[in-house]
Design an enzyme around this catalytic site. Sequence first.
Site, short mmCIF file in Angstrom:
data_model
loop_
_atom_site.label_atom_id
_atom_site.label_comp_id
_atom_site.label_asym_id
_atom_site.label_seq_id
_atom_site.Cartn_x
_atom_site.Cartn_y
_atom_site.Cartn_z
N HIS A 71 -6.11 1.41 -69.07
CA HIS A 71 -6.21 1.56 -70.53
C HIS A 71 -5.36 2.76 -70.91
O HIS A 71 -5.84 3.89 -71.00
CB HIS A 71 -7.67 1.77 -70.93
N LYS A 74 -9.21 -7.65 -76.24
CA LYS A 74 -9.94 -6.93 -75.21
C LYS A 74 -10.59 -7.86 -74.19
O LYS A 74 -10.85 -7.45 -73.05
CB LYS A 74 -10.99 -6.02 -75.85
N ARG A 130 -15.32 -3.56 -82.39
CA ARG A 130 -15.86 -4.32 -81.28
C ARG A 130 -17.38 -4.25 -81.25
O ARG A 130 -17.98 -3.31 -81.78
CB ARG A 130 -15.30 -3.82 -79.95
N LYS A 144 -3.09 8.69 -78.11
CA LYS A 144 -2.42 7.82 -77.14
C LYS A 144 -1.25 7.07 -77.76
O LYS A 144 -0.15 7.03 -77.19
CB LYS A 144 -3.47 6.84 -76.58
N THR A 145 -1.47 6.48 -78.93
CA THR A 145 -0.41 5.72 -79.60
C THR A 145 0.65 6.67 -80.17
O THR A 145 1.85 6.47 -79.99
CB THR A 145 -1.00 4.85 -80.72
N ASP A 167 -1.15 0.42 -75.20
CA ASP A 167 -2.59 0.32 -74.93
C ASP A 167 -2.99 -0.17 -73.54
O ASP A 167 -3.92 0.35 -72.96
CB ASP A 167 -3.24 -0.58 -75.98
N SER A 181 -10.01 6.46 -78.04
CA SER A 181 -9.63 6.41 -79.45
C SER A 181 -9.64 7.81 -80.05
O SER A 181 -10.57 8.60 -79.83
CB SER A 181 -10.61 5.51 -80.21
N ARG A 229 -6.90 -1.41 -89.13
CA ARG A 229 -5.98 -1.70 -88.03
C ARG A 229 -4.75 -2.47 -88.51
O ARG A 229 -4.80 -3.23 -89.47
CB ARG A 229 -6.68 -2.54 -86.97
#
Length: 506
Positions: free
Chosen positions: A197, A178, A37, A219-220, A234, A215, A299
Amino acid sequence: MANPSTPLLYEHAIARGEARLADGGPMVVDTGRHTGRSPKDKFVVREPGSDDRIWWDGNQGIGEENFERLREKVTEHLGKEATLYVVDAFAGADHAHRIAVRVVTTHPYHALFAKTMFIEPTVAELASFEPQALVLHAPGLEADPKADGTRTGTFIVLHPSRTEVLIGGTFYAGEIKKSIFTVMNDRLPLEGVLPMHCSANVGEDGRSAIFFGLSGTGKTTLSADPERALIGDDEHGWGDAGVFNFEGGCYAKVIRLSATAEPEIFRTTHTFGTILENVVVDERGTLDLDDDSKTENTRAAYKLEEISNAHPEKRAGHPTAVVMLTADAFGILPPIARLDRRQALYYFLSGFTAKLAGTEIGITEPQPTFSTCFGAPFLPQPPSVYADMLGRKLDEHGSAVWLVNTGWTGGPFGEGRRMPIAATRALLHAALEGRLEDVEYRQDQVFGFHVPRSVPGVDPKLLDPRTTWADPERYDEKAHELARMFRENFERFADPELAAAAGPRF
């Protein structure tokens, strides 16, 4: 071309030389100079309908005249394309709070990304589709900074009242996802829904949990638990009916992805319909997920249904547990701590994790990162709006709140070791199943939160990070140093009462 199929988008992307087909069937693309980003090139239009609610300390403003000039350039650019790709979809699995999104783009790869990441309409819904949000996506168009009021040729511009987004100068597809998350973060608080988030999952007993985290915090990985159903990885909302996913897909980092540690996500990287960004592939179509020569931020975008234990409804009841993940590279925080309401708001507003030595030029030791509400770049409104909503949700539903350190123990990065994922999973299972309600706790001398003294299946020594350091006095010194970082960061919120009640004690 309106709402093309996945195979047709594959054909167009490959025929145009913009994608390759890799072993197993994923589409592999290169995003060029932008491999992530561009937060410094993101703008919110200053306009009467939203000016008083936007957090201008955290968002860059741009005038309406600049927006109109850019919009005209974008539409003119789109009009010159022989083929445009239009994708109609929804953001939000709760029908009461979803928005209809239309993405218009010049490239088939980005159309497939939008089709993958958002929730696809049924045939009946498509027949009566009326867009409520519009993304005009022209990655090959550069802005003129002097004429258009941008910083560079790259631009991501949101007009809040018109719910329109202009994107140009970047091929990184994450900007599409996003930008709509930012829209939801602005819209949902007006409807009494907390946008978050976070990832989310639910157990067979119906007890759901949400996982905030920046990041690299897990989390994932931690929400994709084989013993629980995945709601999403997410972006979620917490409304009157419970938690719901905004998306229809997942967007996971895949650098050095392990088939053993993360078999479900690994399998998607060898599956038709998955988009792989900046992953190295050889002339035979063989992937090398360990190769970071293009970027560390490789990704995969894939449908949520590709995960075998995905929750088909993409929503569940009110969470019984709220988990705040941090990768503490200083090796100070315990693997799990229970937070009271005020501490929950303090750590939510802090949004702490750490950058590692070697991840960026000039970083030679761990550096603190504070991203308020675990998502500062995506907050159109002031952080207090989201924190106040979280506080009300905790009051209404009595959710337990946990701070979980997935970072280092036994010393900082370079000296200590990474927190064992088996221990983290054991602690989370105990917390989510309610098995930590009656155990004995100690209060941390520096940070004030409560830490269990023992948890079945976890080395008790691990629960007290001070005992894992070879030099306990050096631990004390570093703990006070980290506490000072928290205090200094929190000064920007001008809430001395909360800082005194919930912040570090030294």
